[in-house]
Design a protein around this motif. Sequence first.
Motif, PDB file in Angstrom:
ATOM      1  N   GLY A 240     -13.232   2.807  -0.804  1.00 23.14           N
ATOM      2  CA  GLY A 240     -12.140   2.893  -2.085  1.00 23.14           C
ATOM      3  C   GLY A 240     -10.615   2.352  -1.210  1.00 23.14           C
ATOM      4  O   GLY A 240     -10.316   1.729  -2.641  1.00 23.14           O
ATOM      5  N   MET A 241     -10.317   3.040  -1.537  1.00 23.84           N
ATOM      6  CA  MET A 241      -9.101   3.106  -0.329  1.00 23.84           C
ATOM      7  C   MET A 241      -8.662   1.456   0.257  1.00 23.84           C
ATOM      8  O   MET A 241      -7.181   0.708  -0.474  1.00 23.84           O
ATOM      9  N   MET A 242      -9.209   0.931   0.608  1.00 25.63           N
ATOM     10  CA  MET A 242      -9.027  -0.712   0.590  1.00 25.63           C
ATOM     11  C   MET A 242      -9.103  -1.203  -0.747  1.00 25.63           C
ATOM     12  O   MET A 242      -8.609  -2.417  -0.890  1.00 25.63           O
ATOM     13  N   ALA A 243     -10.080  -1.183  -0.989  1.00 21.89           N
ATOM     14  CA  ALA A 243     -10.114  -2.113  -2.529  1.00 21.89           C
ATOM     15  C   ALA A 243      -8.295  -1.802  -3.659  1.00 21.89           C
ATOM     16  O   ALA A 243      -8.103  -2.761  -4.158  1.00 21.89           O
ATOM     17  N   MET A 244      -8.842  -0.310  -3.374  1.00 21.57           N
ATOM     18  CA  MET A 244      -7.900  -0.073  -3.973  1.00 21.57           C
ATOM     19  C   MET A 244      -6.143  -0.254  -4.015  1.00 21.57           C
ATOM     20  O   MET A 244      -4.970  -1.421  -4.272  1.00 21.57           O
ATOM     21  N   PHE A 245      -5.876  -0.373  -1.930  1.00 20.10           N
ATOM     22  CA  PHE A 245      -4.819  -0.822  -1.200  1.00 20.10           C
ATOM     23  C   PHE A 245      -4.563  -2.391  -1.821  1.00 20.10           C
ATOM     24  O   PHE A 245      -3.455  -2.826  -1.772  1.00 20.10           O
ATOM     25  N   LEU A 246      -6.174  -3.175  -1.768  1.00 25.76           N
ATOM     26  CA  LEU A 246      -5.805  -4.805  -2.044  1.00 25.76           C
ATOM     27  C   LEU A 246      -4.436  -4.957  -2.857  1.00 25.76           C
ATOM     28  O   LEU A 246      -3.785  -6.086  -3.212  1.00 25.76           O
ATOM     29  N   ILE A 247      -5.636  -4.622  -4.819  1.00 27.96           N
ATOM     30  CA  ILE A 247      -4.784  -4.848  -5.600  1.00 27.96           C
ATOM     31  C   ILE A 247      -3.394  -4.356  -5.450  1.00 27.96           C
ATOM     32  O   ILE A 247      -2.512  -5.112  -5.895  1.00 27.96           O
ATOM     33  N   GLY A 248      -2.993  -3.288  -5.277  1.00 26.14           N
ATOM     34  CA  GLY A 248      -2.208  -2.600  -5.193  1.00 26.14           C
ATOM     35  C   GLY A 248      -1.535  -3.897  -3.687  1.00 26.14           C
ATOM     36  O   GLY A 248       0.449  -4.526  -3.995  1.00 26.14           O
ATOM     37  N   GLY A 249      -1.700  -4.553  -2.938  1.00 34.87           N
ATOM     38  CA  GLY A 249      -0.665  -5.864  -1.900  1.00 34.87           C
ATOM     39  C   GLY A 249      -0.533  -6.447  -2.944  1.00 34.87           C
ATOM     40  O   GLY A 249       0.485  -6.758  -3.080  1.00 34.87           O
ATOM     41  N   ILE A 250      -1.410  -6.934  -3.750  1.00 32.15           N
ATOM     42  CA  ILE A 250      -1.755  -8.240  -4.534  1.00 32.15           C
ATOM     43  C   ILE A 250      -0.256  -7.878  -5.578  1.00 32.15           C
ATOM     44  O   ILE A 250       0.230  -9.301  -5.374  1.00 32.15           O
ATOM     45  N   THR A 251      -0.527  -6.749  -5.744  1.00 36.74           N
ATOM     46  CA  THR A 251       0.923  -6.976  -7.211  1.00 36.74           C
ATOM     47  C   THR A 251       1.867  -6.742  -6.818  1.00 36.74           C
ATOM     48  O   THR A 251       3.335  -7.367  -7.314  1.00 36.74           O
ATOM     49  N   GLY A 252       2.495  -6.569  -5.680  1.00 30.86           N
ATOM     50  CA  GLY A 252       3.946  -5.759  -4.434  1.00 30.86           C
ATOM     51  C   GLY A 252       3.456  -7.430  -4.134  1.00 30.86           C
ATOM     52  O   GLY A 252       5.011  -7.627  -4.099  1.00 30.86           O
ATOM     53  N   VAL A 253       3.084  -8.785  -4.048  1.00 27.70           N
ATOM     54  CA  VAL A 253       3.495  -9.929  -3.501  1.00 27.70           C
ATOM     55  C   VAL A 253       4.577 -10.091  -5.007  1.00 27.70           C
ATOM     56  O   VAL A 253       5.341 -11.440  -4.863  1.00 27.70           O
ATOM     57  N   PHE A 254       3.588 -10.589  -5.936  1.00 28.76           N
ATOM     58  CA  PHE A 254       3.914 -10.620  -7.564  1.00 28.76           C
ATOM     59  C   PHE A 254       5.940 -10.347  -7.641  1.00 28.76           C
ATOM     60  O   PHE A 254       6.367 -10.612  -8.230  1.00 28.76           O
TER      61      PHE A 254
END
Lengths: 568, 241
Positions: A359-373
């Motif tokens: 669950g953490m991986m999926a959530m952090f993936l989204i947070g990481g992607i929006t971080g690149v934005f």
Amino acid sequence: MTTVEQPMPDAQRRHVLKHADDGLIGWLTTTDHKRIGILYMVSAFIFFLVAGLMSLVMRAELAIPELQLLDLQTYNQLFTMHGTAMIFFFATPMVIGLANYLIPLQIGAPDVAFPRLNAFTYWLFIFSALIVFGGFFVTAGAAAFGWYGYPPLSTKTFSPSVGADLWVVGLLLSGVASILGSVNILATIFALRAPGMTMFRLPLFTWNILVTSILILFSFPVLGAALALLFIDRNFGGSVFTTAGDPLVYQHLFWFFGHPEVYIIALPFFGVVTEIVPVFSRKPLFGYKAFVFATILIGAYSFSVWAHHMFTTGAVSTVYFAITSFLIAIPTGVKFFGWIATMWRGSLWFATPMLYVVGMMAMFLIGGITGVFLASPPIDYAVHDTYYVVAHMHYVLFGTSVFAMFGGLFYWFPKFTGRMLDERLGKVQFWLLFVGFNVTFFPMHQLGIDGMPRRIGDYAAERGWNDLNLLASGGSVLIAVAVLLFLWNFWTSRSLGLPAGDDPWGGHTLEWATSSPPPHHNFTSLPPITSDRPLLDLRVRGPVRQGGEPVGPSEDERAGADDGGGRG
Amino acid sequence: MSHRASRVSRTVLLGALALVASGCLPVPVTEQGRDVASLYDLFMIAAAGVFVIVIGLLAWTILRYRGAPGRDAQLPAQTSAKLIFEVVWWTVPTLLVAVLAVLTIGVLNQVDARAEEPDLVVDVAGYQWGWEFTYRDSGVVVNGTAADPATIELPVDRTVAFMISSRDVVHSFSIPNFLIKRDAIPSRDNRFDVLIEDEGTYSGQCGEFCGLLHSRQVFEIRAVSPDRFDRWLADQEAATP
Ligand code: HEM
Ligand SMILES: [Cu+2]
């Protein structure tokens, strides 16, 4: 507390301490790293509940347009104290608590390097938290200028409440506690490793805490400077950050601390994930050294990106800070691949800890992607300080400090108490939390894109933000139910949970080589340490000659690694 | 690939597509905003790709390599690092962010570009809790408060430069449909330029928390044809004593 004039023989010392240990006084005066660890974790969790309650009140207010429950002043205090408490009194101390309990065990040490300093640090942290929360009890109320307290708004002219001074002083003290804690942890890791535990055999959790401690050591003093100057401005007419000086300098100082702080929260939980994934894949970690290198790189980069929080000031080099911010995505991405490769061809066991970790991986993936934005200045100009950022930071912070924390708590609770948390309740809790979290925070991306600013207690009905806000508020109820379920699970399992035994999961690292809970000085004997996973080695290679080297070459030797035996 | 795995990857793909479709910026109405929106779309494509690949790999691994529960289960083959994989996953993200950085810098230069001689210069002052707009050449002033927010008009197809400052704390001058904001910082001037392309009414607001009535520090911009704008400005000028 017993004063020990001369070093006592170990057995006698244990005897003396055992008597002092019983009951409340024993807990209040303890210098045992395990008890201090538990005190930290329980206190941090209580602050999580308090700050969580504040957020539920905020979500209730935001469910429909205009004001119903609160006035704006109260809303402003709530988000300020929610953010402050979550960052300084929940996530950071939770990390320090886990580190306190686990680091000596993972490196085969009897305690931390400075047990009394450790106790002092804990009480300083509690004291600092009480000071900050004391703001709610003064007439003009708690600080209400956001968790980063930008001047001039945070100067006396615009925030005259004593609550604001309490916020400044409390955070300053909590920073001192964090610095002392990190010194203790660093000394422990450098000086107290068991024979055979070289630097490149340290478990990844320990590595992450090591890098985190260095980040604390370099970043919190800068926060301290900023807060001290702000205090002088507020009370003695310092004019450092007023218009006579420069308000932007505070922003630089704050974020020079603030961005590493994000990694101070994230890295230890990456460490938790990196411990859990191999155990529940029943394989060694894929690319140990790459993980260590990525961790160090993230730590180093985290000091070079601070002004991406300041793109819209028009007063920083957008290109430089955009590029450094993009770069930090690379080592973070590498960790993801390392985790997945560890699971690849493994034999995955989906016990609760693993569920949370995925669950953490999926959530952090989204947070990481929006971080690149957000690292891209033109996009940041559009969504900076909107709900897009609220969504981004909760995917990052909640993903790590809540999802990975629950993974870690389910994983190590048996070690802490000798009993298992209920697996079935744990799984129900996970799905409630997962659904609740996404229903609450995913819509916020769209709200931000639609222009809804953060930190507003009311909004006009015509702006078109109504439906998604209602949805988000509904989701937050599910989060609350999930957390209540955990409390129930925790309370009942403490005394009624299934007996765990020493090593219920087939752990890889030394904490599983001792009893649950461990004896006062942790170990009666240690297995041979020839890699970062001594217990898995035992299982793979079978019996070992008493006190000798295991049969056959170690993984490191086969890989031609150059870190020899002894202390590295 | 097993049946279940292919179903999962299809679901993930559809989910990602829905994500892309829903995650669109507000309709941009300025030349600069359109550049930002196209940059955002490119980022969204890259993001969807990364999301699908990582979640797909994760989901596939989970379904394919499920083992028996319990601590005493059979151990799988104890493989560990392979250099080739490491090289690939350090290189691919590096290339990806390099591309994103190049795209970013291109758009950044356009968004940050300042006209040598803008057609219209508007001074924008933020304060607790309102905005004051001063049209530089004509001296027309429009201001507002939280209770009575300012409404101003601006011409389409003309370059407009906003000179932004603050009278007290830090605010941020932000118009969602322009896809831009700039902080209003006391003792410091800030600026951005826009060329509005579409007529319409656009709401604006304070973007940086500034105290009690931050949520009500709003304003409205009506973008009209240059002719109408000139008339409006003349009316305002006449109304000013
Ligand atoms: C328990 C579920 C949570 C809910 C429902 C929640 C909700 C919220 C809400 C409604 C806001 C205010 C948004 C605004 O008005 O701008 C907020 C802000 C914030 N939250 Fe949370 N949150 C939760 C958990 C967390 C956690 C776990 C962390 C960090 C570890 C966190 C860190 C923050 C921070 C730093 C802010 C910004 C405060 C500020 O603007 O000064 N939150 N959250
Ligand atoms: Cu403002």
